[in-house]
Motif scaffolding. Structure first.
Motif, PDB file in Angstrom:
ATOM      1  N   THR A   1       0.792  -1.229   0.118  1.00 33.35           N
ATOM      2  CA  THR A   1       0.171   0.093   0.023  1.00 33.35           C
ATOM      3  C   THR A   1       0.853   1.291  -0.076  1.00 33.35           C
ATOM      4  O   THR A   1       0.546   2.288  -0.710  1.00 33.35           O
ATOM      5  N   ALA A   2       1.865   1.398   0.738  1.00 33.55           N
ATOM      6  CA  ALA A   2       2.728   2.478   1.000  1.00 33.55           C
ATOM      7  C   ALA A   2       3.391   2.710  -0.436  1.00 33.55           C
ATOM      8  O   ALA A   2       3.610   3.878  -0.809  1.00 33.55           O
ATOM      9  N   ALA A   3       3.863   1.592  -1.099  1.00 37.46           N
ATOM     10  CA  ALA A   3       4.439   1.884  -2.314  1.00 37.46           C
ATOM     11  C   ALA A   3       3.907   2.435  -3.415  1.00 37.46           C
ATOM     12  O   ALA A   3       4.452   3.138  -4.346  1.00 37.46           O
ATOM     13  N   LEU A   4       2.473   2.553  -3.229  1.00 43.56           N
ATOM     14  CA  LEU A   4       1.552   3.139  -4.377  1.00 43.56           C
ATOM     15  C   LEU A   4       1.686   4.532  -4.434  1.00 43.56           C
ATOM     16  O   LEU A   4       1.600   5.177  -5.488  1.00 43.56           O
ATOM     17  N   PHE A   5       2.197   5.283  -3.042  1.00 44.02           N
ATOM     18  CA  PHE A   5       2.188   6.855  -2.974  1.00 44.02           C
ATOM     19  C   PHE A   5       3.650   6.907  -3.082  1.00 44.02           C
ATOM     20  O   PHE A   5       4.177   8.159  -3.311  1.00 44.02           O
ATOM     21  N   LEU A   6       4.457   6.301  -2.547  1.00 45.06           N
ATOM     22  CA  LEU A   6       6.193   6.501  -2.481  1.00 45.06           C
ATOM     23  C   LEU A   6       6.471   6.569  -3.758  1.00 45.06           C
ATOM     24  O   LEU A   6       7.491   7.299  -4.000  1.00 45.06           O
ATOM     25  N   GLN A   7       5.838   6.040  -4.725  1.00 47.31           N
ATOM     26  CA  GLN A   7       6.561   6.149  -6.173  1.00 47.31           C
ATOM     27  C   GLN A   7       6.054   7.333  -6.854  1.00 47.31           C
ATOM     28  O   GLN A   7       6.417   7.754  -7.794  1.00 47.31           O
TER      29      GLN A   7
ATOM     30  N   PRO B   1      -4.396  -2.590  -1.082  1.00 54.72           N
ATOM     31  CA  PRO B   1      -3.338  -2.664  -1.639  1.00 54.72           C
ATOM     32  C   PRO B   1      -3.341  -2.832  -3.184  1.00 54.72           C
ATOM     33  O   PRO B   1      -2.561  -2.766  -3.791  1.00 54.72           O
ATOM     34  N   CYS B   2      -4.561  -2.899  -3.662  1.00 49.49           N
ATOM     35  CA  CYS B   2      -4.775  -3.332  -5.026  1.00 49.49           C
ATOM     36  C   CYS B   2      -5.120  -2.008  -5.853  1.00 49.49           C
ATOM     37  O   CYS B   2      -5.707  -2.201  -6.865  1.00 49.49           O
ATOM     38  N   LEU B   3      -5.090  -0.844  -5.267  1.00 47.20           N
ATOM     39  CA  LEU B   3      -5.303   0.421  -5.590  1.00 47.20           C
ATOM     40  C   LEU B   3      -4.575   0.482  -7.071  1.00 47.20           C
ATOM     41  O   LEU B   3      -3.369   0.294  -6.855  1.00 47.20           O
ATOM     42  N   GLN B   4      -5.093   1.131  -8.087  1.00 45.90           N
ATOM     43  CA  GLN B   4      -4.294   1.256  -9.177  1.00 45.90           C
ATOM     44  C   GLN B   4      -3.816   2.955  -9.587  1.00 45.90           C
ATOM     45  O   GLN B   4      -4.768   3.604  -9.077  1.00 45.90           O
ATOM     46  N   GLN B   5      -2.589   3.151 -10.001  1.00 40.82           N
ATOM     47  CA  GLN B   5      -2.400   4.443 -10.246  1.00 40.82           C
ATOM     48  C   GLN B   5      -3.212   5.174 -11.149  1.00 40.82           C
ATOM     49  O   GLN B   5      -3.503   6.553 -10.689  1.00 40.82           O
ATOM     50  N   VAL B   6      -3.917   4.888 -11.780  1.00 44.38           N
ATOM     51  CA  VAL B   6      -4.956   5.432 -12.680  1.00 44.38           C
ATOM     52  C   VAL B   6      -6.117   5.944 -12.016  1.00 44.38           C
ATOM     53  O   VAL B   6      -6.748   6.812 -12.384  1.00 44.38           O
ATOM     54  N   ASP B   7      -6.526   5.293 -10.780  1.00 45.12           N
ATOM     55  CA  ASP B   7      -7.622   5.685 -10.095  1.00 45.12           C
ATOM     56  C   ASP B   7      -7.245   6.994  -9.114  1.00 45.12           C
ATOM     57  O   ASP B   7      -7.851   7.689  -8.675  1.00 45.12           O
ATOM     58  N   ILE B   8      -5.751   7.082  -8.674  1.00 51.18           N
ATOM     59  CA  ILE B   8      -5.390   7.958  -8.099  1.00 51.18           C
ATOM     60  C   ILE B   8      -5.454   9.418  -8.718  1.00 51.18           C
ATOM     61  O   ILE B   8      -5.798  10.493  -8.336  1.00 51.18           O
ATOM     62  N   ASP B   9      -4.954   9.044 -10.238  1.00 51.70           N
ATOM     63  CA  ASP B   9      -5.200  10.287 -11.214  1.00 51.70           C
ATOM     64  C   ASP B   9      -6.405  10.703 -11.368  1.00 51.70           C
ATOM     65  O   ASP B   9      -6.600  11.901 -11.401  1.00 51.70           O
ATOM     66  N   LYS B  10      -7.332   9.581 -11.551  1.00 54.18           N
ATOM     67  CA  LYS B  10      -8.788  10.040 -11.698  1.00 54.18           C
ATOM     68  C   LYS B  10      -9.242  10.824 -10.420  1.00 54.18           C
ATOM     69  O   LYS B  10     -10.162  11.738 -10.518  1.00 54.18           O
ATOM     70  N   LEU B  11      -9.087  10.529  -9.068  1.00 57.20           N
ATOM     71  CA  LEU B  11      -9.396  11.163  -8.134  1.00 57.20           C
ATOM     72  C   LEU B  11      -8.935  12.627  -7.990  1.00 57.20           C
ATOM     73  O   LEU B  11      -9.562  13.454  -7.843  1.00 57.20           O
ATOM     74  N   LYS B  12      -7.571  13.042  -8.259  1.00 56.80           N
ATOM     75  CA  LYS B  12      -7.092  14.137  -8.466  1.00 56.80           C
ATOM     76  C   LYS B  12      -8.025  15.030  -9.300  1.00 56.80           C
ATOM     77  O   LYS B  12      -8.277  16.113  -9.001  1.00 56.80           O
ATOM     78  N   GLU B  13      -7.963  14.350 -10.565  1.00 56.98           N
ATOM     79  CA  GLU B  13      -8.754  15.122 -11.732  1.00 56.98           C
ATOM     80  C   GLU B  13     -10.188  15.500 -11.132  1.00 56.98           C
ATOM     81  O   GLU B  13     -10.755  16.552 -11.496  1.00 56.98           O
ATOM     82  N   GLY B  14     -10.785  14.338 -10.726  1.00 56.73           N
ATOM     83  CA  GLY B  14     -12.352  14.609 -10.161  1.00 56.73           C
ATOM     84  C   GLY B  14     -12.478  15.741  -8.933  1.00 56.73           C
ATOM     85  O   GLY B  14     -13.721  16.403  -9.108  1.00 56.73           O
ATOM     86  N   VAL B  15     -11.611  15.780  -8.200  1.00 57.21           N
ATOM     87  CA  VAL B  15     -11.735  16.909  -7.188  1.00 57.21           C
ATOM     88  C   VAL B  15     -11.024  18.384  -7.672  1.00 57.21           C
ATOM     89  O   VAL B  15     -11.260  19.350  -6.989  1.00 57.21           O
TER      90      VAL B  15
END
Length: 234
Positions: A37-43, A110-124
């Motif tokens: 999980t942490a690796a998703l954000f550290l990268q 831990p299965c969150l994908q980077q595309v969803d982080i990008d989508k969240l940022k764009e959405g808000v």
């Protein structure tokens, strides 16, 4: 968008996993769930720091691969999730002079994908409140009674499963949590604290494979999703 801090509340014991340690320290593919999980954000270059809130007497954290990572900060968690998140927010608030955002994500997702982080940022982006990843309800929903019998069928239109990350301006999330906790409101996720003070966060549709590991059978499913994500990257 201003500076973003990632917060991972990891002070829970995960009793429903029936394991000999908190679920965030169980292993998948040779790493703990928390390491995945942490690796998703550290990268990510757009995340300034990853604040991980664990119990004060946690005996496992210091042995993790990222424990000494320059972007990782350990803070003490609280009795409930809301207390744990608030502890992390208070740490950030003491360090940060300008406006910033807090992205809160469950340690056991831990299965969150980077595309969803990008989508969240764009959405808000441009939204006055902030928002959360969520998945529309697909199944028929039943309301039960005290005897565990069906009381009624619930209309699933406009019903969503709340997911994480959840992304809000730090000050508004901190103040909403403080108010909700001071008035005895049961905060189930960060969005519910904003709702308590009359705000309406955005719902951003996320992937259904962003599961939360809660029960023993979830481990096999998470293992499958992680293996599939790894193979797709190769």
């Amino acid at each position: 968008m201003q500076t973003i801090y990632a917060i991972i509340p990891a002070a829970g014991v995960g009793s429903r996993m029936q394991a000999d340690k908190p679920k965030q320290y169980l292993t998948l593919q040779g790493k703990t769930i928390l390491e995945h999980t942490a690796a998703l954000f550290l990268q990510r270059d757009d995340i300034k720091q990853v604040i991980i809130a664990v119990s004060a007497d946690d005996p496992y954290f210091d042995s993790l691969s990222f424990a000494s990572h320059p972007k990782v900060v350990r803070v003490a968690g609280g009795k409930e999730r809301a207390d744990t998140v608030l502890s992390a927010l208070q740490y950030i608030d003491a360090q940060e002079d300008g406006e910033c955002w807090a992205m809160v994500h469950d340690a056991a997702r831990p299965c969150l994908q980077q595309v969803d982080i990008d989508k969240l940022k764009e959405g808000v982006s441009g939204h006055p409140v902030g928002g959360i990843l969520a998945a529309p309800v697909r199944d028929t929903m039943k309301r039960g009674n005290a005897q565990a019998n069906i009381d009624s069928t619930v209309d699933r239109d406009n019903l969503w499963h709340a997911l994480t990350p959840q992304l809000f301006p730090l000050q508004s999330l901190k103040e909403s949590l403080e108010k909700a906790l001071s008035e005895g409101y049961q905060v189930t996720d960060e969005a519910s604290a904003l709702e308590f003070v009359g705000q309406a966060p955005a719902l951003i549709a996320g992937r259904a494979d962003n599961i939360k590991i809660t029960r023993p059978e979830d481990l096999a499913l998470a293992q499958f999703y992680l293996m599939n994500a790894t193979s797709n990257q190769q």
